[in-house]
Design a protein around this motif. Sequence first.
Motif, PDB file in Angstrom:
ATOM      1  N   UNK A   1      33.949  31.123 -17.464  1.00 58.50           N
ATOM      2  CA  UNK A   1      33.516  32.459 -17.870  1.00 58.50           C
ATOM      3  C   UNK A   1      33.543  32.529 -19.391  1.00 58.50           C
ATOM      4  N   UNK A   2      32.411  32.895 -19.969  1.00 55.58           N
ATOM      5  CA  UNK A   2      32.278  32.904 -21.428  1.00 55.58           C
ATOM      6  C   UNK A   2      31.721  34.248 -21.891  1.00 55.58           C
ATOM      7  N   UNK A   3      32.438  34.893 -22.820  1.00 57.16           N
ATOM      8  CA  UNK A   3      31.946  36.104 -23.483  1.00 57.16           C
ATOM      9  C   UNK A   3      31.855  35.782 -24.969  1.00 57.16           C
ATOM     10  N   UNK A   4      30.660  35.876 -25.517  1.00 51.16           N
ATOM     11  CA  UNK A   4      30.446  35.513 -26.910  1.00 51.16           C
ATOM     12  C   UNK A   4      30.760  36.702 -27.831  1.00 51.16           C
ATOM     13  N   UNK A   5      31.079  36.403 -29.062  1.00 46.91           N
ATOM     14  CA  UNK A   5      31.392  37.452 -30.042  1.00 46.91           C
ATOM     15  C   UNK A   5      30.255  38.456 -30.125  1.00 46.91           C
ATOM     16  N   UNK A   6      30.612  39.728 -30.235  1.00 45.87           N
ATOM     17  CA  UNK A   6      29.671  40.841 -30.456  1.00 45.87           C
ATOM     18  C   UNK A   6      28.878  41.256 -29.224  1.00 45.87           C
ATOM     19  N   UNK A   7      28.989  40.555 -28.115  1.00 44.76           N
ATOM     20  CA  UNK A   7      28.149  40.895 -26.962  1.00 44.76           C
ATOM     21  C   UNK A   7      28.525  42.253 -26.370  1.00 44.76           C
ATOM     22  N   UNK A   8      27.518  42.993 -25.967  1.00 45.16           N
ATOM     23  CA  UNK A   8      27.695  44.233 -25.201  1.00 45.16           C
ATOM     24  C   UNK A   8      27.292  44.047 -23.747  1.00 45.16           C
TER      25      UNK A   8
END
Length: 846
Positions: free
Chosen positions: A64-71
């Motif tokens: 599971x990956x959430x990148x910087x700044x993502x909404x």
Amino acid sequence: MIEKGFSKPTDRILRLKKQIIDARPHVESERAVLATQAYKETEGLPPILRRAKVVEKIFNELPVTIRDDELVVGAITKNPRSTEICPEFSFDWVEKEFETMATRVADPFEIPKQTADELREAFKYWPGRTTSDLASSYMSQKAKDCIANGVFTVGNYFYGGVGHVCVDYGKILNIGFSGVIAEAVRHLEALDQMDPSYIKKQQFYNAVIISYKAAIDFAHRYAAKAQELASRESNPTRRAELEQIAKNCRLVPEYPASNFWEACQTMWFIQCMLQIESSGHSISPGRFDQYMYPFLKADTSISREFAQELIDCIWIKLNDVNKTRDEVSAQAFAGYAVFQNLCVGGQTPEGRDATNDVSYMCMEATVHCRLPAPSFSIRVWQGTPDEFLYRAAEVIRLGLGVPAVYNDEVIIPALQNRGVSLADARDYGIVGCVEPQAIHKTEGWHDAAFFNVAKVLEITLNDGKVGSTQLGPVTGDPKRWTSIEDFYDAFNKQMAFFVKYLAEADNCVDIAHGERAPLPFLSPMVEDCMGRGKSLQEGGALYNFTGPQAFGVADTGDSVYAMKKFVFDEKKISMAELKEALDANFGLAIGQKANAVGAGELTEGQIYEAVRKVLSSNKSMDVTALKEEVYRTLSTDTITAPAGSSKYDGIRRLLDSAESFGNDIDDVDLIARKCAQIYCLEVEKYKNPRGGQFQAGIYPVSANVLFGKDVGALPDGRPAKAPLADGVSPRQGKDHLGPTAAANSVAKLDHFIASNGTLYNQKFLPSALAGDNGLRNFASLVRSYFDQKGMHVQFNVVDRDTLLAAQKDPEAYRDLVVRVAGYSAQFVVLAKEVQDDIISRTEQHF
């Protein structure tokens, strides 16, 4: 004033865009390892349940990956703009390219050693078990020979998943994944055990339940990840965003979306999971403005600015999706193309104008992001507001190659002619490059094969032979032809022969996907898989087609016209003389390489092209003058003009002729129309294993460059191995009477019968579209072309000097986006030969 200008993107969007632009695409191994483990654990299960267990394992264990700044969150890979491998479709080509994929000409990918080692271990399981293995076992040797000799290729689905679908995003937005599970349960409970199809249907519904429970878990894993990141976040603004993201992912897509942010998150999760389930490309978001607008309209708490930023975030996420292909296919799809076509405008199913606020916001997002994805399209009809078309023209003249423009007045009746209902035809979307589809009701198998019409022409001119091999039927020595009708008789027979094997090859691959790769997550989002109790790949859709596309139409039309005029009508040369010239490549075989001052090494194809330009730009030139001009053109003294070139003066007259497709000359244009019809009418004779019909398209992706290498010299003066014309466009540089004349020629083709889509490229100088007058002229051109029943047109608005500068200094032009074929790409990542093809297109002006 017409011009309105565009707002500026937020700093967040600029930072997210930079992640995409700066990314070095990687191959990752997690999906391949997980899928292999799942297949090992499920030996003996029916295919559909086995696939459900594969989906379950991947959704439950993929990082599971959430990148910087993502909404809006959800990623296929850990690294930006990278790709996973799906070995259940094919794998051996990956293994062969472990050492070369990072340095190949088209679409390189980094493969770290550890990743290669993990993939190599996983691949040990797959020999004899892939869809490509099964398809190959079904295919006749003759079909394989046709592929090997460049007549056609079915490599797209042979090596990967099918994709090329638009699912029912609106269904999930309104009922959630939990609603799909409830639907499957209802169908299970209603099954009649006396029905012979009971067992298969039961397996299908159980597979759906397994898949959708896992999909809910996938979203919940993102909720947990966002909450974890929030707990460590020191910036209060970002912490609040992450907490809201966690809340969104706990709710959707399990349940219906209740506001616009949740709707955006739901839409992206669907798109992301479809990509994870299979390696299919052209999974297209379809009519985004139609299914998203109700949620924007109902959300009274959201600002217009924040709603725009959310759409912009989806545009960024669409660019995060990537796909690797084998080295040859990568050249045909050059530019990391994934073909996620998103369409706005057009009509409602009831026949009213469908334009809404989201339609315009999609244009704004395209301008804010200025990236290759999505493949952004607009639909135009007689009721399209002028404001909408002018706004689209403002986007087009920025030079991004989008939006592409589609004609409802052709596409709707073309779909109806294939059995699609009026309401469904009005609700069409575009998938992949240019392919119209009755959205979320169709398994179209668009882009099912590349078919080289110009190669069939060449084979016809050689009595069915490729070299010394009798590949096609014996249709007679061309030297004995006494009229152009003799050619048509032979060409029709060759076309029938090769299309038959094209259909066989496509059907072999189709059967293999149905047997080994049914997709239980995708299928419930396409009607009427749930009602029929079968997967999309087994014939569950309401509408089933197979759509192989042709290219080389303009080359063939120009060549047949040249033969008709100079050989049969005016008798200026004999067929024997023409054949001799073709076999000698017009005497232009002047060496494999030459060193040009300041240009480095030139390929043979570049030399051929330089000589062709010299010949076509000078009305009379003897061999000595030819040699001297070639020297000047290439800035080199290492080239020697071949002895005997003067034998081919008659062929040079063909090259010099201004009578070519693209100049609004009926005598030429109607021959091109006839050649295209011969292919299209032959294709539609065939049926596929899902009970549907074959339908032809005319578009090349960028295969006109790659497969041009398989075609020898042609009677239109094109030298061996040079690029072919792209799509239904005129040959590069041959449309010299302006954009209206070129469009008039293209409109004369039968776009109704090419219902799998046609592709027309035009290239304009930026000055041509400047100011209000430029917008009006542009809109008038589109309206006029569509009034004459052209299906599609797309534009590059860029000058030659900019493209040449980008070739010399790619780092300074990393964000230069151009239209390649049915998609846009960063210019600097394209192979040089594809770049050269774009540069060579005619620069139009009003």
